[in-house]
Enzyme design. Structure first.
Site, PDB file in Angstrom:
ATOM      1  N   LYS A  96       0.849  -1.189   0.000  1.00 53.18           N
ATOM      2  CA  LYS A  96       0.000   0.000   0.000  1.00 53.18           C
ATOM      3  C   LYS A  96       0.880   1.231   0.000  1.00 53.18           C
ATOM      4  O   LYS A  96       1.990   1.210   0.519  1.00 53.18           O
ATOM      5  CB  LYS A  96      -0.866   0.019   1.262  1.00 53.18           C
ATOM      6  CG  LYS A  96      -2.076   0.907   1.129  1.00 53.18           C
ATOM      7  CD  LYS A  96      -3.157   0.204   0.345  1.00 53.18           C
ATOM      8  CE  LYS A  96      -4.436   0.975   0.302  1.00 53.18           C
ATOM      9  NZ  LYS A  96      -5.555   0.065   0.007  1.00 53.18           N
TER      10      LYS A  96
HETATM   11  N1  GLU Z   1      -7.126   0.390  -3.201  1.00 59.89           N
HETATM   12  C1  GLU Z   1      -7.932  -0.746  -3.458  1.00 59.89           C
HETATM   13  C2  GLU Z   1      -7.993  -1.656  -2.236  1.00 59.89           C
HETATM   14  O1  GLU Z   1      -7.823  -1.217  -1.128  1.00 59.89           O
HETATM   15  C3  GLU Z   1      -7.527  -1.469  -4.735  1.00 59.89           C
HETATM   16  C4  GLU Z   1      -6.183  -2.090  -4.719  1.00 59.89           C
HETATM   17  C5  GLU Z   1      -5.737  -2.657  -6.070  1.00 59.89           C
HETATM   18  O2  GLU Z   1      -6.541  -2.714  -6.980  1.00 59.89           O
HETATM   19  O3  GLU Z   1      -4.572  -2.995  -6.167  1.00 59.89           O
HETATM   20  O4  GLU Z   1      -8.293  -2.802  -2.324  1.00 59.89           O
END
Ligand code: GLU
Length: 476
Positions: A107
């Site tokens: 993240k």
């Molecule tokens: N930000 C989104 C999540 O928390 C998508 C993550 C992604 O598609 O890699 O799942």
């Protein structure tokens, strides 16, 4: 009564993880190896804007590399910090494992209020942040693939993809370095709606199991259920829109930054969204009642509560006043570990974040595969599928002519049957299948194990077992 301290977001995730691993028999030490975040990179960079240098702080955290690339969004918000990014990265690991997207968890975040900057300024800031991450392989099609999250969307992903392309000029797979791109910039149909669509599919699957509906003290179908939504951003908007337009739910409250709108007869989601776009908030919307203290509406009587904004909004302070018998966590971490204990004791059923909002990363996976294969889903097979269907329809028509009045094809059959699936239909079908299978894996553990009394623990058990299996396969 002594006030209990609310754990941080990362502590909350760890507490939930620990509750689950206590019920597992993992080889010694593996539990800790899985729980800890492998690395977090912090970067501070300056960008010259408005006549002076502004320094920004960003993070990219890698939780687990049991599969690569690692995957997870990049968030733009003032509250971004290392604890939060690490908690979110850990959730990505479990989320990907649960829905069988072949990624580790990661993240990113940038401490910035995107509303304070003009578009061209945001582009400079994003490109500079991307540059810092790309040069350390923290954005890379084979190693680390970001996506949108709170405060970011297609536009930022397009800038990141372009920045990567400029720096890795010979990488034929450059488009796979990030997902959630605009459709004309290597994106995939259905990615923007995917997380909200996933919430809808998750609820549909939940309501297919009368036993589970009864566990939440409810009965019947999704149709007619009252829904309270917190946050009308990308996820909350799509979930509320689809549930109200396609499943007969009534959106009885919408909670936004500046307050909440309440209307027991059901709010028009599209109209509220347009109002927010024009006026910056929900205040003044002509229908329903406006209250300034929006978080109070989380406590409104309804059947389904959808927190789709921030983490920690249901906490030790308000958990015992939450009336909804079913909470579906469209946001990441909206219920703190302490609140989770209280709600579990009350019998509230919580469909946990790592499952509920996994639609986003699921369709990200399809986009990444599309980028690596350099071809749109359905491009090769569609007309052939249509031709084969034509054969059957011709045959039925021959029968029709033969049998005359006694038998006729139903009016829409031909039209629907003849159409081969395009990309959007394939994406939705893949997403639906993923959400159904993952739910079934969770509920099996929930119902079959005496020591598992909630879906969150079940979700952790399923996903940790998968992560542990891949570590074991690596000989660890
Ligand atoms: N930000 C989104 C999540 O928390 C998508 C993550 C992604 O598609 O890699 O799942």
């Amino acid at each position: 009564m002594t006030a209990k301290r609310e754990p941080t977001f990362r502590e909350s995730v760890d507490l939930m993880f620990n509750r689950a691993v206590a019920l597992m028999e993992l080889p010694p030490g593996l539990e800790e190896k899985i729980r800890v975040c492998n690395a977090t990179y912090t970067v501070r960079f300056g960008v010259r804007l408005r006549g002076q240098i502004h320094t920004f702080t960003g993070y990219r955290s890698v939780h687990s590399e049991h599969m690569e690339p690692v995957k997870g969004g990049i968030r733009y918000a003032m509250g971004v910090n290392q604890d939060e990014v690490e908690a979110l990265a850990a959730l990505m690991t479990y989320k990907c494992a649960l829905v069988e997207a072949p990624f580790g968890g990661s993240k990113g975040g940038l401490r910035i209020d995107p509303r304070e900057w003009e578009e061209h300024e945001l582009e400079m800031i994003t490109r500079r942040f991307a540059y810092e991450l790309i040069k350390r392989d923290l954005i890379h099609p084979a190693q680390n693939v970001p996506a949108p999250d709170m405060g970011t969307g297609e536009r930022e992903m397009a800038w990141i993809a372009d920045q990567y392309k400029r720096m890795a000029t010979t990488d034929i797979n450059y488009r796979a370095c990030v997902t959630g791109k605009p459709i004309h910039g290597g994106g995939i149909q259905g990615r923007t709606e995917a997380t909200g669509r996933g919430v809808q599919y998750a609820l549909r699957e939940f309501f297919r199991h009368p036993e589970d509906v009864a566990a939440a003290g409810m009965s019947g179908k999704l149709d007619g259920k009252r829904v309270v939504v917190q946050g009308l951003g990308n996820v909350g908007y799509h979930a509320a829109k689809f549930l109200s337009e396609e499943d007969g739910c009534k959106i009885t409250a919408i909670i936004e930054r500046d307050g909440a709108l309440i209307d027991e007869s059901g709010l028009d989601v599209e109209a509220v969204r347009n109002w927010i776009a024009r006026h910056g908030g929900v205040d003044g919307f002509p229908d329903g009642t406006y209250i300034a203290d929006g978080s109070k509406a989380l406590e409104n009587a309804c059947e389904i509560l959808i927190p789709a904004a921030m983490e920690g909004v249901i906490n030790l302070e308000n958990a015992d006043r939450i009336k909804a018998p079913l909470i579906i966590e469209a946001a990441n971490g909206p219920v703190t570990a302490g609140a989770d204990d209280i709600l579990r004791q009350k019998g509230t059923v919580i469909i946990p974040d790592m499952y509920a909002n996994a639609g986003g990363v699921t369709v990200s996976y399809f986009e990444w595969v599309k980028n690596l294969s350099h071809i749109r889903f359905g491009r090769i097979g569609r007309r052939q599928e249509e031709a084969r269907h034509q054969l059957i329809v011709d045959e039925l028509e021959r029968l029709d002519a033969h049998l005359g009045e006694n038998w006729q094809m139903s009016p829409h059959f031909k039209q629907q049957y003849l159409r081969g699936a395009g990309e959007l239909e394939l994406v939705r079908s893949g997403l639906d299948d993923t959400m159904r299978s993952a739910y079934q894996a969770m509920r099996e553990v929930w119902h079959n194990r005496q020591d598992v009394t909630d879906l969150r623990t079940a979700a952790y058990l399923v996903s940790i077992a998968k992560v542990a299996a891949s570590y074991r396969a690596m000989g660890l």
